[in-house]
Design a protein around this motif. Structure first.
Motif, mmCIF file in Angstrom:
data_model
loop_
_atom_site.group_PDB
_atom_site.id
_atom_site.type_symbol
_atom_site.label_atom_id
_atom_site.label_comp_id
_atom_site.label_asym_id
_atom_site.label_seq_id
_atom_site.Cartn_x
_atom_site.Cartn_y
_atom_site.Cartn_z
ATOM 1 N N GLN A 47 -10.995 -12.976 35.578
ATOM 2 C CA GLN A 47 -12.232 -13.113 36.345
ATOM 3 C C GLN A 47 -13.281 -12.113 35.860
ATOM 4 N N ALA A 48 -12.847 -10.893 35.594
ATOM 5 C CA ALA A 48 -13.785 -9.875 35.120
ATOM 6 C C ALA A 48 -14.382 -10.269 33.772
ATOM 7 N N LEU A 49 -13.574 -10.839 32.899
ATOM 8 C CA LEU A 49 -14.077 -11.273 31.601
ATOM 9 C C LEU A 49 -15.099 -12.396 31.745
ATOM 10 N N LEU A 50 -14.816 -13.362 32.620
ATOM 11 C CA LEU A 50 -15.759 -14.456 32.811
ATOM 12 C C LEU A 50 -17.063 -13.932 33.427
ATOM 13 N N ASP A 51 -16.944 -12.965 34.314
ATOM 14 C CA ASP A 51 -18.138 -12.329 34.873
ATOM 15 C C ASP A 51 -18.946 -11.659 33.770
ATOM 16 N N TRP A 52 -18.280 -10.958 32.860
ATOM 17 C CA TRP A 52 -18.957 -10.253 31.770
ATOM 18 C C TRP A 52 -19.677 -11.241 30.854
ATOM 19 N N PHE A 53 -18.997 -12.320 30.487
ATOM 20 C CA PHE A 53 -19.638 -13.328 29.649
ATOM 21 C C PHE A 53 -20.807 -13.995 30.379
ATOM 22 N N THR A 54 -20.661 -14.217 31.672
ATOM 23 C CA THR A 54 -21.762 -14.790 32.449
ATOM 24 C C THR A 54 -22.978 -13.884 32.396
ATOM 25 N N ALA A 55 -22.760 -12.586 32.551
ATOM 26 C CA ALA A 55 -23.869 -11.631 32.511
ATOM 27 C C ALA A 55 -24.545 -11.637 31.142
ATOM 28 N N GLY A 56 -23.752 -11.660 30.083
ATOM 29 C CA GLY A 56 -24.326 -11.654 28.748
ATOM 30 C C GLY A 56 -25.096 -12.920 28.429
ATOM 31 N N TRP A 57 -24.497 -14.076 28.716
ATOM 32 C CA TRP A 57 -25.165 -15.341 28.426
ATOM 33 C C TRP A 57 -26.397 -15.551 29.310
ATOM 34 N N SER A 58 -26.399 -14.986 30.509
ATOM 35 C CA SER A 58 -27.547 -15.176 31.406
ATOM 36 C C SER A 58 -28.808 -14.548 30.833
ATOM 37 N N ALA A 59 -28.652 -13.532 29.981
ATOM 38 C CA ALA A 59 -29.797 -12.791 29.456
ATOM 39 C C ALA A 59 -30.038 -13.034 27.976
ATOM 40 N N ILE A 60 -29.296 -13.939 27.380
ATOM 41 C CA ILE A 60 -29.245 -14.054 25.927
ATOM 42 C C ILE A 60 -30.600 -14.350 25.295
ATOM 43 N N ASP A 61 -31.469 -15.067 26.021
ATOM 44 C CA ASP A 61 -32.760 -15.469 25.461
ATOM 45 C C ASP A 61 -33.924 -14.601 25.917
ATOM 46 N N LEU A 62 -33.658 -13.557 26.669
ATOM 47 C CA LEU A 62 -34.736 -12.693 27.135
ATOM 48 C C LEU A 62 -35.333 -11.884 25.977
ATOM 49 N N PRO A 63 -36.637 -11.624 26.014
ATOM 50 C CA PRO A 63 -37.219 -10.739 24.995
ATOM 51 C C PRO A 63 -36.523 -9.384 24.932
ATOM 52 N N ALA A 64 -36.104 -8.870 26.089
ATOM 53 C CA ALA A 64 -35.419 -7.571 26.095
ATOM 54 C C ALA A 64 -34.098 -7.634 25.349
ATOM 55 N N ALA A 65 -33.429 -8.781 25.373
ATOM 56 C CA ALA A 65 -32.188 -8.925 24.619
ATOM 57 C C ALA A 65 -32.462 -8.858 23.122
ATOM 58 N N ALA A 66 -33.534 -9.497 22.688
ATOM 59 C CA ALA A 66 -33.906 -9.416 21.272
ATOM 60 C C ALA A 66 -34.237 -7.979 20.885
ATOM 61 N N THR A 67 -34.902 -7.261 21.774
ATOM 62 C CA THR A 67 -35.213 -5.851 21.514
ATOM 63 C C THR A 67 -33.936 -5.043 21.335
ATOM 64 N N LEU A 68 -32.963 -5.267 22.217
ATOM 65 C CA LEU A 68 -31.701 -4.529 22.132
ATOM 66 C C LEU A 68 -30.934 -4.887 20.869
ATOM 67 N N ARG A 69 -30.928 -6.160 20.490
ATOM 68 C CA ARG A 69 -30.247 -6.552 19.248
ATOM 69 C C ARG A 69 -30.895 -5.868 18.039
ATOM 70 N N GLY A 70 -32.222 -5.871 18.001
ATOM 71 C CA GLY A 70 -32.916 -5.223 16.897
ATOM 72 C C GLY A 70 -32.688 -3.724 16.873
ATOM 73 N N LEU A 71 -32.721 -3.101 18.039
ATOM 74 C CA LEU A 71 -32.502 -1.661 18.130
ATOM 75 C C LEU A 71 -31.093 -1.304 17.663
ATOM 76 N N ALA A 72 -30.109 -2.113 18.073
ATOM 77 C CA ALA A 72 -28.721 -1.845 17.687
ATOM 78 C C ALA A 72 -28.546 -1.920 16.176
ATOM 79 N N ARG A 73 -29.152 -2.918 15.544
ATOM 80 C CA ARG A 73 -29.019 -3.048 14.089
ATOM 81 C C ARG A 73 -29.781 -1.937 13.363
ATOM 82 N N GLU A 74 -30.874 -1.459 13.950
ATOM 83 C CA GLU A 74 -31.602 -0.358 13.334
ATOM 84 C C GLU A 74 -30.821 0.945 13.437
ATOM 85 N N LEU A 75 -30.180 1.165 14.595
ATOM 86 C CA LEU A 75 -29.421 2.392 14.796
ATOM 87 C C LEU A 75 -28.092 2.378 14.070
#
Length: 474
Positions: A47-75
């Protein structure tokens, strides 16, 4: 190439533990990981894993998610085997963990905990799934590391208490220690090095609530991102032979003394025969700050019992425990990142539409005249007496005065999704589709199957598979 899990490298001195509660906690977590996992705990982990995936997929298309992906690859540049939400290319474990921790927290729907006042899944699950493909972990190793991360994060958070949580985001403080435990177990650290890892992580624990006071809600997702980064770094540092603080919570300059701790220190080393702490986490029923759930639950109860519509309402009075408004005290949102922290807005939406969806916090209707007019009839006040029950309970009463002269009330102390009122597996699947509309049918089926694999009888020996398709449709 798989990273070594040999815990014998380096020359870190063993902690001079004596009777430290921290040493007892380390021994408890390692003993827990060495025992066969009870079926009930495996199911709760699914259940905890499905909750975690739900949280991640719920935000996948947000501009802030793109910012975090870019920041992670830069760091943390470079290719690797770890999967990141919304990125079809593989990343290094650190980059994937940093980005995924931030992304999973963007919607405020990742799991929570009453007493620890933190989000345990984002710090316990994230580092392990990022490390699993590089380390070649089995499902059993993944499961034990995640449960250990929950155990440490929640016990440390409970010990730190409400005094700490009023000043610091415990997901960033106790969560960093939990992330170190999860990563350390994944790396196969022995007791001395695991203790060092937790001590190193505690030294880096930080996360000021001042960001709320200064309208910097957009940066809140960095709290779990940094916690996971610091926890993973601490585990690697301990494996390399670097020492950490031994009395990292209870020492005269440890977390408890330095960061306003006032909870029960017995949470660190007491009640060791109890079920794993993962059983005490809350899966969130609303896409909002968990401090506001009991008044939302009470409002929904009144709507369902009395068929209330917005046009029927003369006034709404909400009494809530004072700590809630320290974290979620936005009077009226001026930007999307504030919508989840504004009770008047959320209640107005619920009374008007009968539900609160992802769209209501992604693109909140700040300027809707009907919502603003209804919000003008909603009073939110604190009830000092309610604070006595916090954090084990979250008391709130909603009183609605109707235009026909009737008055209806509902009082709630516990939240839907709390251990006493849990989601069913079917309810969690429906929640996935409601909160994460980006998930198509085939991906939803794959996610559910992957999360259900843990309770299988032979789960321990199977190689963990947390592939890119589970994180991205690209």
């Amino acid at each position: 190439m798989a990273l070594s899990t040999d815990s014998s490298s380096g020359d870190a001195p063993a902690p001079r533990n004596g009777d430290l509660p921290e040493a007892t906690l380390v021994a408890h977590v390692l003993a827990q990981a060495a025992r066969p996992m009870p079926q009930a705990t495996r199911e709760r982990l699914s259940q905890a894993l499905l909750d975690w995936f739900t949280a991640g997929w719920s935000a996948i298309d947000l501009p802030a998610a793109a910012t975090l992906r870019g920041l992670a690859r830069e760091l943390f540049p470079g290719d690797g085997p770890a999967a990141t939400f919304g990125d079809a290319a593989g990343a290094t474990p650190m980059a994937a963990a940093f980005a995924n921790a931030g992304i999973c927290h963007l919607r405020e729907i990742d799991d929570a905990h009453r007493a620890a006042m933190l989000h345990p899944g984002v710090v316990a699950i994230t580092p392990v799934l990022a490390l699993a493909p590089a380390l070649g972990l089995t499902n059993g190793q993944v499961a034990q590391a995640i449960v250990g991360g929950y155990e440490v994060a929640l016990r440390v958070g409970e010990a730190m208490g409400a005094g700490h949580a009023g000043m610091f985001h415990a997901t960033a403080t106790a969560g960093a220690v939990g992330a170190a435990a999860a990563a350390g177990l994944a790396l196969g650290l022995d007791a001395p090095r695991l203790h060092h890892a937790l001590g190193i992580a505690a030294t880096q624990a930080a996360g000021l609530w001042q960001l709320v006071d200064d309208d910097a809600h957009e940066a809140k997702s960095l709290h779990p991102a940094f916690a996971v980064r610091n926890g993973m770094t601490a585990a690697y540092a301990a494996r390399a032979g670097l020492p950490g603080a031994r009395a990292f919570v209870t020492g005269p300059r440890g977390l408890y003394a330095a960061l306003s701790g006032n909870g029960p220190l017995s949470a660190l080393d007491g009640d060791l025969d109890a079920p794993a702490r993962i059983h005490t986490a809350t899966i969130k029923a609303w896409p909002a700050c968990a401090m506001l759930f009991t008044p939302l639950d009470a409002t929904l109860e009144l709507i369902q019992q009395h068929g209330i519509a917005a046009a029927d309402i003369q006034a709404v009075d909400i009494a809530i425990f004072p700590h809630a408004l320290k974290i979620a005290g936005v009077h009226w949102p001026a930007k999307a990142s504030e919508a989840s922290f504004c009770l008047r807005y959320l209640v107005a939406v619920l009374l008007t539409r009968g539900s609160i969806g992802i769209a209501d916090v992604e693109a909140p209707a700040f300027d809707d005249p009907a919502l603003q007019a209804l919000a003008g009839r909603i009073t939110v006040r604190t009830e000092p007496e309610y604070q006595k029950a916090f954090p084990q309970k979250r008391p709130s009463e909603v009183r609605i005065v109707l235009r026909d002269g009737r008055e209806v009330r509902a009082y709630r102390e516990l939240r839907r999704g709390d251990p006493e009122d849990p989601f069913t597996w079917e309810g969690l699947q429906a929640r996935l589709r409601a909160f994460a509309p980006a998930v198509d049918d085939s991906t939803a089926h794959a996610l559910v199957a992957a999360c259900q694999a843990l309770p299988s009888e032979d789960f321990a020996g199977h190689a963990a598979r947390w592939d890119t398709p589970l994180f991205s449709a690209g």
